[in-house]
Enzyme design. Structure first.
Site, PDB file in Angstrom:
ATOM      1  N   ASP A   1      24.745  17.240  23.422  1.00 26.06           N
ATOM      2  CA  ASP A   1      26.150  17.221  22.595  1.00 26.06           C
ATOM      3  C   ASP A   1      26.061  18.403  21.505  1.00 26.06           C
ATOM      4  O   ASP A   1      25.225  18.357  20.703  1.00 26.06           O
ATOM      5  CB  ASP A   1      26.393  15.815  21.861  1.00 26.06           C
ATOM      6  CG  ASP A   1      27.642  15.944  21.108  1.00 26.06           C
ATOM      7  OD1 ASP A   1      28.202  16.849  20.574  1.00 26.06           O
ATOM      8  OD2 ASP A   1      28.028  14.485  20.654  1.00 26.06           O
ATOM      9  N   HIS A   2      26.947  19.427  21.427  1.00 24.69           N
ATOM     10  CA  HIS A   2      26.631  20.692  20.829  1.00 24.69           C
ATOM     11  C   HIS A   2      27.117  20.406  19.264  1.00 24.69           C
ATOM     12  O   HIS A   2      26.746  21.140  18.482  1.00 24.69           O
ATOM     13  CB  HIS A   2      27.654  21.755  21.323  1.00 24.69           C
ATOM     14  CG  HIS A   2      26.800  23.033  20.895  1.00 24.69           C
ATOM     15  ND1 HIS A   2      25.993  23.300  19.936  1.00 24.69           N
ATOM     16  CD2 HIS A   2      26.909  24.213  21.714  1.00 24.69           C
ATOM     17  CE1 HIS A   2      25.514  24.751  20.086  1.00 24.69           C
ATOM     18  NE2 HIS A   2      26.209  25.166  20.958  1.00 24.69           N
ATOM     19  N   ARG A   3      27.756  19.295  19.103  1.00 30.05           N
ATOM     20  CA  ARG A   3      27.866  18.867  17.713  1.00 30.05           C
ATOM     21  C   ARG A   3      26.354  18.321  16.921  1.00 30.05           C
ATOM     22  O   ARG A   3      26.321  18.678  15.717  1.00 30.05           O
ATOM     23  CB  ARG A   3      28.902  17.622  17.610  1.00 30.05           C
ATOM     24  CG  ARG A   3      30.313  17.970  18.219  1.00 30.05           C
ATOM     25  CD  ARG A   3      31.125  16.605  18.155  1.00 30.05           C
ATOM     26  NE  ARG A   3      30.159  15.661  18.949  1.00 30.05           N
ATOM     27  CZ  ARG A   3      30.878  14.265  18.796  1.00 30.05           C
ATOM     28  NH1 ARG A   3      31.911  13.929  18.450  1.00 30.05           N
ATOM     29  NH2 ARG A   3      30.216  13.699  19.605  1.00 30.05           N
TER      30      ARG A   3
ATOM     31  N   PRO B   1      31.116  17.991  23.100  1.00 31.09           N
ATOM     32  CA  PRO B   1      31.123  19.374  23.566  1.00 31.09           C
ATOM     33  C   PRO B   1      29.888  19.543  24.408  1.00 31.09           C
ATOM     34  O   PRO B   1      28.852  19.455  23.615  1.00 31.09           O
ATOM     35  CB  PRO B   1      31.369  20.305  22.459  1.00 31.09           C
ATOM     36  CG  PRO B   1      30.889  19.352  21.281  1.00 31.09           C
ATOM     37  CD  PRO B   1      31.281  18.195  21.405  1.00 31.09           C
TER      38      PRO B   1
END
Length: 459
Positions: A429-431, A253
């Site tokens: 990467d929003h993770r 994401p």
């Protein structure tokens, strides 16, 4: 005896490669480990050495063909009477061709090491039947397999050209024979610029030009005059890049944050460093300073220097920075990386970036340089673009896009003045990284570019 050579796995795990050009023709006599062809994988152009000494009987593919790993590429007649150019003191039928070569694909490690006693032997020099002078176009000679080549055993070895280990390593990466480079340094020392300059003169040989024209002809032959369409095969770097970007976009994401920075002090610093005679050869630019700022900021924000391991259910944080630098080439976008970039000084980092770009443009980027990156930078400013939303390299947590540096009115110390301004865009990467972490990292990078002296604090 006929020996068939099949396209090997070139160490990248890729199922196929495109034949760029043949450097030999049917009927040519070739020596062991002589370069016979150039093939293009999804990552680089690779030279194939001959695993046999003998006579070329059949070329099983033509320039522009896509050949699967393990498919027949070329057939040799080996074990025949040797003539000029054949490898001496070897029985090609026994030494050069393992018995399983005929039955199965020739895979990684197919190169042949000569057998013999343990005493070191003087390497025979290869000389063309055409007298060589300082002005001889060595690139053309190297790319002309039909020239008569003979082995000279009696000529004494020449003194190795004066150069440093990093320069010799650069020459090897660019496929340059350092013995052919004229040194312009003190006392005839060969410098990085000497190697790069020579590499640029041999990047496009007459054969490679023919290969390009052949490819263009293939594209034109696919033009549909009725609809005005042109169909271009999806191959090589373009195919690999497309697959990687789709995988990245639909796996990680993406979030992108922007920061506009007054980097006038950095521009002035770069100008002063270029005027310093001791640093003139390094050609330190804004990209090198930005790369240094990224390496410094990653020490304080390790989340941006990590990857998401879904199989193990773990976040893997790297202890070092393998910094990827996006390079636009005629073959497409490649992102080779600089190993342990965080350990390099600013001049060394500038040298590494320039070497990386030259190697990429020459299509000589080694496969290992395309693997193991931990963070990337893309410099869209060289195209006059202010900002963008870069897509992550698969497996990386962040990528920084650097826009064009523009001279424009800006608030400075309570007044309006002309300043050098740039926009930075960070995708992450929003993770792995939340908005606060990503914003703080970008702010730290911007702070170094705004005030380069702050690097003393971050270091």
């Amino acid at each position: 005896m006929i020996q068939e050579f099949r396209l090997p796995d070139l160490g990248e795990g890729l199922p196929e490669a495109e034949l760029v050009q043949w450097l030999v023709a049917e009927g040519d006599r070739v020596a062991l480990n002589q370069t016979i062809a150039e093939v293009e994988t999804a990552k680089a152009v690779v030279e194939l050495p001959s695993p046999h000494a003998g006579v070329v009987q059949v070329l099983h593919a033509a320039a522009g063909d896509v050949v699967e790993v393990g498919s027949p590429l070329i057939s040799f007649e080996v074990g025949a009477e040797r003539g000029a150019g054949a490898a001496p003191a070897h029985d090609a039928a026994t030494d050069d061709a393992p018995s399983d070569d005929v039955a199965g694909p020739n895979l990684v490690g197919y190169g042949v090491a000569p057998r013999g006693d343990s005493r070191p032997r003087r390497r025979p020099r290869m000389a063309s039947s055409t007298p060589r002078t300082a002005a001889t176009d060595t690139a053309v000679l190297a790319a002309a397999p039909h020239d008569d080549i003979r082995v000279i055993e009696t000529e004494p070895l020449q003194e190795r050209p004066r150069s440093t280990p990093p320069v010799r390593r650069l020459a090897k990466d660019l496929g340059v024979d350092i013995a052919l480079v004229t040194g312009t340094g003190e006392g005839g020392l060969i410098t990085r610029d000497d190697v790069r300059g020579y590499a640029e003169t041999i990047t496009r040989t007459p054969e490679s030009e023919a290969a390009v024209r052949s490819r263009e002809d293939t594209v034109r032959s696919r033009e549909d005059t009725g609809t005005g369409e042109t169909r271009i095969p999806i191959r090589g770097v373009r195919k690999h890049t497309a697959e990687a970007m789709v995988r990245s976009a639909f796996t990680a994401p993406h979030v992108t944050v922007f920061l506009t920075v007054d980097m006038t002090e950095t521009v002035e610093l770069v100008a002063s460093l270029r005027e310093d005679r001791a640093l003139a050869d390094h050609r330190i630019g804004v990209l090198a300073v930005a790369a240094k700022a990224v390496c410094l900021a990653l020490r304080h924000h390790p989340g941006l220097n990590s990857r998401w391991d879904a199989d193990s259910g773990e976040i893997v944080q790297y202890h070092g920075v393998n910094l990827g630098i996006a390079a636009a080439t005629e073959r497409g976008l490649v992102v080779p990386n600089i190993r342990d970039a965080d350990r390099l000084t600013l001049p060394a980092l500038a040298d590494a970036i320039r070497d990386l770009a030259v190697t990429a443009r020459a299509g000589k980027t080694p496969p290992e340089a395309m693997r193991g990156g931990t963070f990337s930078i893309t410099n869209v400013g060289v195209f006059g673009v202010d900002a963008g939303t870069p897509i992550l390299n698969p497996g990386e947590a962040g990528i920084l896009a650097i826009g064009a540096v523009r001279r424009q009115p800006w608030e400075h110390r309570g007044q309006i003045a002309l300043r050098d301004v740039v926009t930075l865009a960070l995708s992450f990467d929003h993770r792995l990284v939340d908005g606060e972490q990503g914003s703080r990292f970008l702010a730290d990078v911007g702070a170094v570019l705004r005030e380069p002296g702050r690097a003393m604090l971050l270091g």
